[in-house]
Design an enzyme around this catalytic site. Structure first.
Site, PDB file in Angstrom:
ATOM      1  N   LYS A  92     -17.729  -2.505 -33.839  1.00  0.00           N
ATOM      2  CA  LYS A  92     -18.674  -3.056 -33.553  1.00  0.00           C
ATOM      3  C   LYS A  92     -19.379  -3.817 -34.990  1.00  0.00           C
ATOM      4  O   LYS A  92     -18.503  -3.356 -35.755  1.00  0.00           O
ATOM      5  CB  LYS A  92     -19.729  -1.646 -32.974  1.00  0.00           C
ATOM      6  CG  LYS A  92     -20.730  -1.501 -32.393  1.00  0.00           C
ATOM      7  CD  LYS A  92     -20.846  -1.738 -30.891  1.00  0.00           C
ATOM      8  CE  LYS A  92     -22.542  -2.504 -30.243  1.00  0.00           C
ATOM      9  NZ  LYS A  92     -22.068  -2.308 -28.573  1.00  0.00           N
ATOM     10  N   ASP A 138     -26.115  -7.472 -29.108  1.00  0.00           N
ATOM     11  CA  ASP A 138     -26.644  -5.575 -28.740  1.00  0.00           C
ATOM     12  C   ASP A 138     -28.218  -5.965 -28.425  1.00  0.00           C
ATOM     13  O   ASP A 138     -28.476  -6.508 -29.158  1.00  0.00           O
ATOM     14  CB  ASP A 138     -25.553  -4.893 -29.363  1.00  0.00           C
ATOM     15  CG  ASP A 138     -25.950  -3.392 -29.093  1.00  0.00           C
ATOM     16  OD1 ASP A 138     -24.758  -3.245 -27.852  1.00  0.00           O
ATOM     17  OD2 ASP A 138     -26.330  -2.673 -29.645  1.00  0.00           O
TER      18      ASP A 138
HETATM   19  N1  GLU Z   1     -23.290  -4.882 -26.494  1.00  0.00           N
HETATM   20  C1  GLU Z   1     -22.692  -4.686 -25.293  1.00  0.00           C
HETATM   21  C2  GLU Z   1     -21.803  -3.116 -25.451  1.00  0.00           C
HETATM   22  O1  GLU Z   1     -22.365  -2.522 -25.127  1.00  0.00           O
HETATM   23  C3  GLU Z   1     -21.942  -5.697 -24.862  1.00  0.00           C
HETATM   24  C4  GLU Z   1     -20.350  -6.192 -25.941  1.00  0.00           C
HETATM   25  C5  GLU Z   1     -19.881  -7.361 -25.974  1.00  0.00           C
HETATM   26  O2  GLU Z   1     -19.906  -7.991 -24.860  1.00  0.00           O
HETATM   27  O3  GLU Z   1     -18.699  -7.199 -26.687  1.00  0.00           O
HETATM   28  O4  GLU Z   1     -20.968  -2.518 -24.520  1.00  0.00           O
END
Ligand code: GLU
Length: 450
Positions: A125, A165
């Site tokens: 992340k 996100d």
């Molecule tokens: N931010 C989204 C999550 O919390 C998607 C992440 C992504 O597509 O890599 O899973």
């Protein structure tokens, strides 16, 4: 003291200020205890100690020039948590609340969520304390370019694949991708959530919201229930909330609320989706305007919510879809929801329920889909976008949507069967955490100690 408790204590001592990270670790470790007691190999291999420390943390500074010509500086992160089952994968969050602890909580969750999708994706992340609110397109572009000036050297289509996100959507992914291409002279599937004309996947925009509703459908189907004709409450008004409302309406349910950081809308006639999209996707403005345009709608300021509660959860509903942000649903909210007859909670946001609220739902045995299961549809379609990029072939809307439904169904089956193994068939927190953990932990053991 149990192995899980020992590791949790160490996390708290080592990182005293990272309270959201403590919460995410606690939620997972407390459900792993029965599995850890049964299988001593995990302790023998120090799996928990290895899981709670990221493989790599990248902290960097982003300097950029605002429209007034002033230099601005933000802090930024990419935390590569675990790649035992695939390249690091997870979104970027641009929000003033972002710090190391926030990104660690999100990255830790992502390990288990991605494992549950059945696809080959590790957990990571990133993000920045940059606040996109009120910034011009030019400022957003310059910030994204400056962010990528550092990030590009750490990511790659088979290494680490960021996405969106909170605060990062199609516009930001476009600027980030453009700068990556400029710096590397490569057109790779290095980011997901791209636009359709240059490597994006159909259904990616809708995926988290649709997936959360599909997950609710699965939970309800197992009890002979459905969403048709039911009143639902949704929090948030970003990408997840918008497409939760859309899918609920397609299935004949009636979503009646949406919210943003300033307040909430209760629309007794059901949310006007076109108006919501216009306000949030095109004008990027506050929800107050919604009530000015719809006489059936009431706007309540967040400052007028009863202390310790979120006004959205005070509206009686059959199913609730927390789709805004972490800890937006307290124990008090959980009690109000259930008093009003709520039978289903499907989490579109990451960790929206406090630990106490989650315990309350589990004890009450309602249909409770924790975020890492219920909101895995977004990252799952990101995985499908990676597959399309790797094969240089786009798939149709129907194909991707069907794969998404299949993945949400298999997450539900896997989580409920695993929960049943431990004698608690309705406890999907237990089931999702253990099922997600097993795959990653076994991969780590298979691959040795290094
Ligand atoms: N931010 C989204 C999550 O919390 C998607 C992440 C992504 O597509 O890599 O899973």
């Amino acid at each position: 003291m149990s192995y899980a408790q020992e590791v949790l204590n160490r996390v708290k001592t080592n990182y005293p200020s990272q309270v959201l990270f403590h919460q995410a670790v606690e939620e997972v470790l407390e459900s792993l205890s029965p599995e850890l007691d049964k299988n001593k190999k995990y302790q023998q291999n120090a799996i928990l100690e290895r899981l709670v420390v990221p493989d790599r943390e990248i902290h960097f500074r982003v300097s950029w020039v605002d429209d007034a010509g002033k230099v601005q500086v933000n802090r930024a992160y990419r935390i590569e948590f675990n790649s035992a089952i695939g390249p690091y994968k997870g979104g970027l969050r641009f929000h003033p609340s972002v710090n190391e602890g926030v990104i660690k909580f999100l990255g830790f969750e992502q390990i288990f969520k991605n494992s549950l999708t059945t696809l080959a994706m590790g957990g990571g992340k990133g993000g920045s304390d940059f606040d996109p609110k009120g910034k011009s397109d030019g400022e957003i572009m310059r910030f994204c370019q400056a962010f990528m000036n550092e990030l590009y050297r750490h990511i790659g289509a088979t290494t680490d694949v960021p996405a969106g996100d909170i605060g990062v959507g199609g516009r930001e992914i476009g600027y980030l991708f453009g700068q990556y291409r400029k710096l590397t002279n490569r057109f790779d599937g290095v980011l997901t959530g791209k636009a359709l004309g240059w490597g994006g996947s159909l259904v990616r925009t809708e995926a988290t919201g649709y997936g959360s509703v599909y997950f609710a459908q699965e939970m309800l189907k197992a009890r002979g229930e459905s969403l048709e004709g039911k009143v639902c409450t949704v929090s948030g008004s970003g990408n997840v909330a918008i497409y939760t409302v859309e899918k609920l309406q397609q299935l004949g349910a009636k979503p009646v609320t949406i919210s943003d950081s300033k307040g909430m809308i209760y629309d007794k006639d059901g949310i006007d989706l076109a108006l919501l999209k216009e306000l949030k996707e095109v004008k990027r403005t506050s929800l107050e305007e919604y009530a000015q345009k719809r006489s059936s709608a009431v706007y309540t300021k967040a400052s007028d919510y009863k202390a310790g509660t979120n006004g959205v959860w005070a509206i009686p509903c059959f199913a609730a879809f927390p789709s805004a942000t972490q800890n937006e649903l307290s124990l008090e909210d959980a009690k109000i929801l259930l008093q009003n007859g709520c039978q289903c909670v499907s989490e579109g946001a990451n960790m929206p329920s406090t630990i106490e609220a989650a315990h309350y739902f589990i004890q009450a045995k309602i249909c409770y889909g924790p975020g890492k299961a219920a909101n895995a549809g977004g990252v799952a379609v990101s995985g499908l976008e990676m597959a399309q990029n790797a094969s240089m072939t786009p798939w149709s809307f129907e194909v991707v949507d069907e794969r998404l439904q299949g993945i949400m169904r298999s997450i539900f089956t896997n989580a409920s069967q695993t929960a049943a193994e431990f004698g608690e068939p309705t406890n999907l927190v237990l089931g999702a955490n253990i099922a997600g953990f097993r795959k990653v932990a076994n991969a780590m053991i298979d691959q040795g100690v290094f």
